[in-house]
Design an enzyme around this catalytic site. Sequence first.
Site, PDB file in Angstrom:
ATOM      1  N   TYR A 149       0.841  -1.210   0.000  1.00 24.52           N
ATOM      2  CA  TYR A 149       0.000   0.000   0.000  1.00 24.52           C
ATOM      3  C   TYR A 149       0.875   1.259   0.000  1.00 24.52           C
ATOM      4  CZ  TYR A 149      -2.591   3.764   2.408  1.00 24.52           C
ATOM      5  OH  TYR A 149      -3.127   4.983   2.789  1.00 24.52           O
TER       6      TYR A 149
HETATM    7  P1  NAD Z   1     -11.928   5.261   3.301  1.00 23.19           P
HETATM    8  O1  NAD Z   1     -11.772   3.894   2.753  1.00 23.19           O
HETATM    9  O2  NAD Z   1     -12.894   5.463   4.401  1.00 23.19           O
HETATM   10  O3  NAD Z   1     -12.271   6.270   2.107  1.00 23.19           O
HETATM   11  C1  NAD Z   1     -11.831   6.073   0.780  1.00 23.19           C
HETATM   12  C2  NAD Z   1     -13.057   6.081  -0.125  1.00 23.19           C
HETATM   13  O4  NAD Z   1     -12.641   5.994  -1.486  1.00 23.19           O
HETATM   14  C3  NAD Z   1     -13.999   4.901   0.113  1.00 23.19           C
HETATM   15  O5  NAD Z   1     -15.294   5.376   0.506  1.00 23.19           O
HETATM   16  C4  NAD Z   1     -14.043   4.169  -1.225  1.00 23.19           C
HETATM   17  O6  NAD Z   1     -15.318   3.631  -1.507  1.00 23.19           O
HETATM   18  C5  NAD Z   1     -13.628   5.263  -2.193  1.00 23.19           C
HETATM   19  N1  NAD Z   1     -13.033   4.765  -3.438  1.00 23.19           N
HETATM   20  C6  NAD Z   1     -12.051   3.835  -3.567  1.00 23.19           C
HETATM   21  N2  NAD Z   1     -11.770   3.651  -4.872  1.00 23.19           N
HETATM   22  C7  NAD Z   1     -12.567   4.489  -5.583  1.00 23.19           C
HETATM   23  C8  NAD Z   1     -12.727   4.771  -6.972  1.00 23.19           C
HETATM   24  N3  NAD Z   1     -12.004   4.143  -7.910  1.00 23.19           N
HETATM   25  N4  NAD Z   1     -13.644   5.694  -7.338  1.00 23.19           N
HETATM   26  C9  NAD Z   1     -14.384   6.331  -6.419  1.00 23.19           C
HETATM   27  N5  NAD Z   1     -14.275   6.121  -5.070  1.00 23.19           N
HETATM   28  C10 NAD Z   1     -13.378   5.196  -4.672  1.00 23.19           C
HETATM   29  O7  NAD Z   1     -10.464   5.716   3.742  1.00 23.19           O
HETATM   30  P2  NAD Z   1      -9.981   6.936   4.670  1.00 23.19           P
HETATM   31  O8  NAD Z   1      -9.420   6.367   5.895  1.00 23.19           O
HETATM   32  O9  NAD Z   1     -11.024   7.982   4.735  1.00 23.19           O
HETATM   33  O10 NAD Z   1      -8.763   7.480   3.799  1.00 23.19           O
HETATM   34  C11 NAD Z   1      -8.941   8.514   2.852  1.00 23.19           C
HETATM   35  C12 NAD Z   1      -7.630   8.710   2.100  1.00 23.19           C
HETATM   36  O11 NAD Z   1      -6.578   9.065   2.992  1.00 23.19           O
HETATM   37  C13 NAD Z   1      -7.154   7.447   1.376  1.00 23.19           C
HETATM   38  O12 NAD Z   1      -6.510   7.860   0.179  1.00 23.19           O
HETATM   39  C14 NAD Z   1      -6.113   6.862   2.336  1.00 23.19           C
HETATM   40  O13 NAD Z   1      -5.174   6.068   1.658  1.00 23.19           O
HETATM   41  C15 NAD Z   1      -5.513   8.127   2.897  1.00 23.19           C
HETATM   42  N6  NAD Z   1      -4.922   7.984   4.224  1.00 23.19           N
HETATM   43  C16 NAD Z   1      -5.729   7.638   5.282  1.00 23.19           C
HETATM   44  C17 NAD Z   1      -5.169   7.553   6.551  1.00 23.19           C
HETATM   45  C18 NAD Z   1      -5.994   7.193   7.758  1.00 23.19           C
HETATM   46  O14 NAD Z   1      -5.417   7.112   8.846  1.00 23.19           O
HETATM   47  N7  NAD Z   1      -7.306   6.982   7.620  1.00 23.19           N
HETATM   48  C19 NAD Z   1      -3.816   7.827   6.730  1.00 23.19           C
HETATM   49  C20 NAD Z   1      -3.036   8.132   5.625  1.00 23.19           C
HETATM   50  C21 NAD Z   1      -3.602   8.240   4.382  1.00 23.19           C
HETATM   51  C1  UGA Z   2      -3.349   3.889   9.074  1.00 22.19           C
HETATM   52  C2  UGA Z   2      -4.322   3.708   7.895  1.00 22.19           C
HETATM   53  O1  UGA Z   2      -5.023   2.488   8.028  1.00 22.19           O
HETATM   54  C3  UGA Z   2      -3.623   3.700   6.571  1.00 22.19           C
HETATM   55  O2  UGA Z   2      -4.604   3.762   5.527  1.00 22.19           O
HETATM   56  C4  UGA Z   2      -2.740   4.880   6.505  1.00 22.19           C
HETATM   57  O3  UGA Z   2      -2.103   5.016   5.307  1.00 22.19           O
HETATM   58  C5  UGA Z   2      -1.762   4.874   7.650  1.00 22.19           C
HETATM   59  O4  UGA Z   2      -2.518   4.960   8.855  1.00 22.19           O
HETATM   60  C6  UGA Z   2      -0.844   6.056   7.621  1.00 22.19           C
HETATM   61  O5  UGA Z   2      -0.656   6.741   8.622  1.00 22.19           O
HETATM   62  O6  UGA Z   2      -0.270   6.300   6.580  1.00 22.19           O
HETATM   63  P1  UGA Z   2      -2.141   2.212  10.705  1.00 22.19           P
HETATM   64  O7  UGA Z   2      -1.106   3.098  11.300  1.00 22.19           O
HETATM   65  O8  UGA Z   2      -1.831   0.784  10.574  1.00 22.19           O
HETATM   66  O9  UGA Z   2      -2.566   2.701   9.245  1.00 22.19           O
HETATM   67  O10 UGA Z   2      -3.480   2.468  11.551  1.00 22.19           O
HETATM   68  P2  UGA Z   2      -4.341   1.517  12.473  1.00 22.19           P
HETATM   69  O11 UGA Z   2      -5.001   0.464  11.674  1.00 22.19           O
HETATM   70  O12 UGA Z   2      -5.212   2.386  13.298  1.00 22.19           O
HETATM   71  O13 UGA Z   2      -3.247   0.780  13.393  1.00 22.19           O
HETATM   72  C7  UGA Z   2      -2.509   1.500  14.379  1.00 22.19           C
HETATM   73  C8  UGA Z   2      -1.652   0.512  15.147  1.00 22.19           C
HETATM   74  O14 UGA Z   2      -2.496  -0.367  15.879  1.00 22.19           O
HETATM   75  C9  UGA Z   2      -0.759  -0.359  14.266  1.00 22.19           C
HETATM   76  O15 UGA Z   2       0.497  -0.444  14.861  1.00 22.19           O
HETATM   77  C10 UGA Z   2      -1.429  -1.727  14.288  1.00 22.19           C
HETATM   78  O16 UGA Z   2      -0.503  -2.790  14.260  1.00 22.19           O
HETATM   79  C11 UGA Z   2      -2.139  -1.718  15.616  1.00 22.19           C
HETATM   80  N1  UGA Z   2      -3.396  -2.508  15.605  1.00 22.19           N
HETATM   81  C12 UGA Z   2      -4.374  -2.241  14.715  1.00 22.19           C
HETATM   82  C13 UGA Z   2      -3.554  -3.534  16.517  1.00 22.19           C
HETATM   83  O17 UGA Z   2      -2.656  -3.829  17.325  1.00 22.19           O
HETATM   84  N2  UGA Z   2      -4.725  -4.216  16.533  1.00 22.19           N
HETATM   85  C14 UGA Z   2      -5.742  -3.943  15.669  1.00 22.19           C
HETATM   86  O18 UGA Z   2      -6.794  -4.606  15.738  1.00 22.19           O
HETATM   87  C15 UGA Z   2      -5.569  -2.921  14.739  1.00 22.19           C
END
Ligand code: NAD
Ligand code: UGA
Length: 318
Positions: A149
Amino acid sequence: MPVLITGAAGFIGSHLAERLVDAGESVVGIDSFTTYYDPAVKRRNIERLMGSDSFRMVEGSLREVDLNDLVAGKDVVYHLAAQPGVRRSWGREFEVYLDENLLAMQLLLEAVRDAGVERFVFASSSSVYGDAERLPTREFDTPRPVSPYGVTKLAGEHLCHLYFSRFDLPTVPLRYFTVFGPRQRPDMAFTRFIQAATTDGEIEVFGDGLQSRDFTYVDDAVAATIAAGERGHPGTVYNIAGGAQATVLEVIEILGELLGHSVPVRHLPPVPGDARHTGGEIEKARGDLGYAPRTGLREGLSKQIAALAPLPPGAGPG
Ligand code: NAD
Ligand code: UGA
């Protein structure tokens, strides 16, 4: 002029859309309601938005709709649509990550490149750093993802830079660091922990729980995203981090304090794709975007607990 948000029904996208609509903007959102997690959760995310005259939802994939039509007349494009999650991006699943995070994005960049947008803001990720060479990590430190990813997000940043340098497209990638708060995705740690804690379940910790994250409250991530759409320097990458690191075990302790009872924990093997620690230096975002995270871990976690309605059946991680 209206703005476009891709992934508008997702966790961060729906908050961004609400904040912009509340500020008087006209917003077009697109989402394909992928099954990475239950689409019913995404429909609930946009319930309030659907009642607003300033919001229009396009249901479809970026890989299928007429993108020229979609981006025409848009001031800012916020590109958040993606297949998220570091741990599920191995094996055959990688194909989905390529489709959603690279092929769809390249089509969007092609459509946007001559559309005259003011900014193209891209949701990149702290996962581009992998096990970073130093903490807090700066934007110019060497990115070395530890998940497929993360590789797609880094490649997305490179695409942004290409379209900026070759076509003057004002791209601004933001490296979000583990975002939390109401509507956090069902596969992410806090949602899973709160669900376990409120249903007499066990919290599953991957590995020893001493891994740490620079957790970022969703309202802060959204504020940074809007600022990037207004005044992010084109061609510039920004760390968007919460400003305080915590280990997974520390989070569980705070959760127990907030709930007034401890929660049983079961340790599972570490999962490939997880970085050991993340921490973002945010001086660049502070200087250029006026970014200042306001909500700390304890306050944000209590807001997430308060907001967590029972999820529909089957909504959890698959
Ligand atoms: P999310 O999965 O809740 O939202 C992403 C949305 O994109 C989904 O609703 C999905 O249906 C839609 N989608 C996927 N492919 C698509 C396509 N081809 N056309 C139209 N819609 C599409 O994820 P999120 O946690 O809200 O993350 C939003 C963005 O931020 C993502 O790009 C993710 O990689 C990035 N990001 C998230 C985190 C985090 O901690 N949540 C951290 C770093 C980066
Ligand atoms: C999150 C998002 O899921 C990614 O889409 C994003 O790109 C990423 O942040 C980012 O910062 O770039 P992650 O840090 O793995 O990824 O977020 P969580 O799923 O909330 O996990 C946080 C920590 O909790 C990780 O170390 C994971 O190993 C741990 N974890 C998660 C557990 O121990 N148990 C669980 O059930 C889930």
